[in-house]
Scaffold this motif. Structure first.
Motif, short mmCIF file in Angstrom:
data_model
loop_
_atom_site.label_atom_id
_atom_site.label_comp_id
_atom_site.label_asym_id
_atom_site.label_seq_id
_atom_site.Cartn_x
_atom_site.Cartn_y
_atom_site.Cartn_z
N GLY A 69 0.81 -1.21 0.00
CA GLY A 69 0.00 0.00 0.00
C GLY A 69 0.84 1.26 0.00
N LEU A 70 1.99 1.22 0.66
CA LEU A 70 2.89 2.37 0.70
C LEU A 70 3.71 2.50 -0.57
N ALA A 71 3.99 1.36 -1.22
CA ALA A 71 4.83 1.37 -2.42
C ALA A 71 4.03 1.87 -3.63
N PRO A 72 4.71 2.30 -4.69
CA PRO A 72 4.02 2.65 -5.93
C PRO A 72 3.23 1.45 -6.47
N PRO A 73 2.18 1.70 -7.25
CA PRO A 73 1.32 0.60 -7.71
C PRO A 73 2.04 -0.49 -8.48
N ASP A 74 3.12 -0.14 -9.17
CA ASP A 74 3.83 -1.13 -9.98
C ASP A 74 5.09 -1.63 -9.30
N ALA A 75 5.16 -1.54 -7.97
CA ALA A 75 6.38 -1.93 -7.26
C ALA A 75 6.10 -2.95 -6.16
N LYS A 76 5.07 -3.79 -6.34
CA LYS A 76 4.78 -4.81 -5.33
C LYS A 76 5.95 -5.79 -5.18
N GLY A 77 6.62 -6.09 -6.29
CA GLY A 77 7.76 -6.99 -6.22
C GLY A 77 8.88 -6.43 -5.37
N ARG A 78 9.19 -5.15 -5.54
CA ARG A 78 10.24 -4.52 -4.74
C ARG A 78 9.86 -4.51 -3.27
N ALA A 79 8.61 -4.14 -2.97
CA ALA A 79 8.18 -4.10 -1.57
C ALA A 79 8.26 -5.48 -0.94
N THR A 80 7.84 -6.51 -1.68
CA THR A 80 7.90 -7.87 -1.15
C THR A 80 9.35 -8.29 -0.90
N SER A 81 10.24 -7.94 -1.83
CA SER A 81 11.64 -8.34 -1.67
C SER A 81 12.28 -7.66 -0.47
N VAL A 82 11.90 -6.42 -0.20
CA VAL A 82 12.45 -5.73 0.98
C VAL A 82 12.03 -6.45 2.25
N THR A 89 9.50 -13.83 -6.15
CA THR A 89 8.73 -13.39 -7.32
C THR A 89 7.35 -14.03 -7.34
N LEU A 90 7.26 -15.30 -6.97
CA LEU A 90 5.95 -15.95 -6.90
C LEU A 90 5.05 -15.27 -5.88
N ILE A 91 5.60 -14.91 -4.74
CA ILE A 91 4.79 -14.25 -3.73
C ILE A 91 4.34 -12.87 -4.19
N SER A 92 5.23 -12.12 -4.83
CA SER A 92 4.83 -10.79 -5.32
C SER A 92 3.77 -10.92 -6.40
N GLN A 93 3.87 -11.94 -7.26
CA GLN A 93 2.84 -12.14 -8.28
C GLN A 93 1.52 -12.55 -7.64
N ALA A 94 1.58 -13.30 -6.55
CA ALA A 94 0.36 -13.64 -5.82
C ALA A 94 -0.30 -12.39 -5.25
N LEU A 95 0.50 -11.45 -4.78
CA LEU A 95 -0.06 -10.21 -4.25
C LEU A 95 -0.66 -9.35 -5.35
N TYR A 96 -0.06 -9.37 -6.53
CA TYR A 96 -0.69 -8.70 -7.67
C TYR A 96 -2.03 -9.35 -7.98
N ALA A 97 -2.07 -10.69 -7.97
CA ALA A 97 -3.30 -11.39 -8.28
C ALA A 97 -4.36 -11.19 -7.21
N ALA A 98 -3.94 -10.85 -5.99
CA ALA A 98 -4.87 -10.62 -4.88
C ALA A 98 -5.00 -9.13 -4.58
#
Length: 389
Positions: free
Chosen positions: A118-131, A309-318
């Motif tokens: 929610g704090l990260a930019p809309p297209d940066a879920k992967g970066r947020a997850t990796s952090v 990457t799988l987890i970040s893609q799951a968060l995009y899908a959810a």
């Protein structure tokens, strides 16, 4: 990336240290509390079960809470559970404290994932997850060896006190850095978010995450006996080898953070194939120190690059269910972390030797590739992601 996301990773570091440090504390706990080593080992299983069951449950309970309040409640509960564990004279209280800590940890991760994306930019879920997951990998590199050292010098209770102390700056950081948004009484409900979780794509991604993480922990759990018995590396080198795997995992989440938002397809397909081949190559060359040392780092990197990457893609899908999505992602990781070591233990118990978990890891990743190919999940990017194969 907002600084608050890095502060959330600090709390994940402390909690990750607690989750993994018991592997080096079991003998001391068994002696001090007058229980068997297998009974002390059940403390790890209790934590894992608490994480699997607690992730979706705690996510549901916290849906209507302001996120800062939920994060603080989970952190304080986790801290108090460690204080109780550090002072208890009995095994039963310690066992209960591990379950409570796992429930709090699961709830924190679910809310922290939703907060970070929610704090990260809309297209940066992967970066947020990796952090966030970077906090776990740093726990493997630094926190777990430090906990083992404390246990050797001052006893296992000192490691529990250290985790509690490490949570204090994280609590202050959450108070000062996470926005204090009021509770949204008209926001998402458990029923509404559950409907959003029925996406077949999301369910497949969660299954893939469990399979890949199962492969990771199948081998990681038995890495020490594999390297000492099959490879011939001396026991004194085990802390360095575990740290090497941890460094690889940190490199993996860093790679995922850079590529998961822009090239998820190439990372998942290429990384998945390389991961399966790497486990097989490790099994075939485990008798030689040089390739084994290289593959410890390489497999740590690939495992966490693909898994993150799988987890970040799951968060995009959810995207319409961020809190429950984070909860189920956490549960999927811990299902893998529980099932993988069990399968590896079955292989060893069947007399197949300490190389056998490597073959099990390879088989789990191959199974993930087959499932992904059959479902067509990896072959297309989620909406809103600028994926380029």
């Amino acid at each position: 990336m907002p600084f608050a996301v890095y502060l959330l990773a600090l709390a994940v570091f402390a909690q990750g240290t607690s989750e993994f440090m018991l592997s080096g504390l079991v003998p001391g706990i068994a002696r001090d509390l007058h229980v068997s080593v297998p009974a002390a080992g059940l403390l790890t299983s209790a934590f894992a079960v608490g994480m699997v069951a607690g992730a979706p449950l705690m996510a549901v309970l916290s849906l209507r809470w302001p996120r800062r309040r939920a994060l603080l409640a989970f952190l304080l509960t986790f801290l108090l559970a460690h204080v109780a564990g550090a002072v208890t004279p009995g095994y039963e209280v310690l066992l209960v404290s591990r379950v409570v800590a796992a429930l709090a940890n699961a709830g924190f991760l679910a809310v922290a994932m939703a907060t970070a994306i929610g704090l990260a930019p809309p297209d940066a879920k992967g970066r947020a997850t990796s952090v966030l997951l970077g906090g776990i990998t740093l726990a493997c590199v630094a926190g777990v060896p430090a906990g083992a050292l404390l246990g050797e010098v001052w006893g296992w209770r000192s490691a529990f006190w250290a985790v509690a102390a490490a949570l204090l700056p994280a609590i202050v950081a959450v108070v000062r850095s996470v926005p204090a948004a009021p509770a949204d009484l008209h926001g998402p409900t458990a029923r509404g978010e559950s409907r959003a979780l029925r996406s077949p794509r999301l369910l497949v991604l969660l299954l893939l995450g469990a399979l890949v993480n199962g492969a990771t922990f199948c081998t990681f759990t038995y890495l020490a006996p594999l390297l000492t018995e099959a490879t011939g590396i001396g026991p004194g080198w085990m802390p360095a080898m575990l740290a090497l795997f941890g460094l690889g995992s940190f490199a993996g989440v860093t790679i995922s953070g850079r590529l998961a938002d822009v090239r998820p397809i190439g990372l998942l397909v290429g990384g998945g194939v390389a991961l399966a081949a790497g486990w097989a190559a490790f099994a075939m060359t485990a008798g030689e120190p040089a390739p084994a040392i290289v593959l410890v780092f390489v497999q740590g990197t690939l495992s966490f690059a693909v898994g993150s990457t799988l987890i970040s893609q799951a968060l995009y899908a959810a995207a319409e269910a961020p809190t429950l999505g984070g909860g189920f992602a956490t549960a999927a990781l811990n299902v893998g972390a529980t099932a993988g070591p069990w399968l590896g233990g079955l292989a060893i118990g069947a007399g197949l030797g300490f190389r056998s978990p490597l073959w099990v890891s390879a088989a789990l990743v191959v199974a993930a590739l087959v499932v992904a190919g059959a479902a067509g999940t990896v072959g297309r990017a989620p909406r809103g992601v600028a994926a380029r194969p």
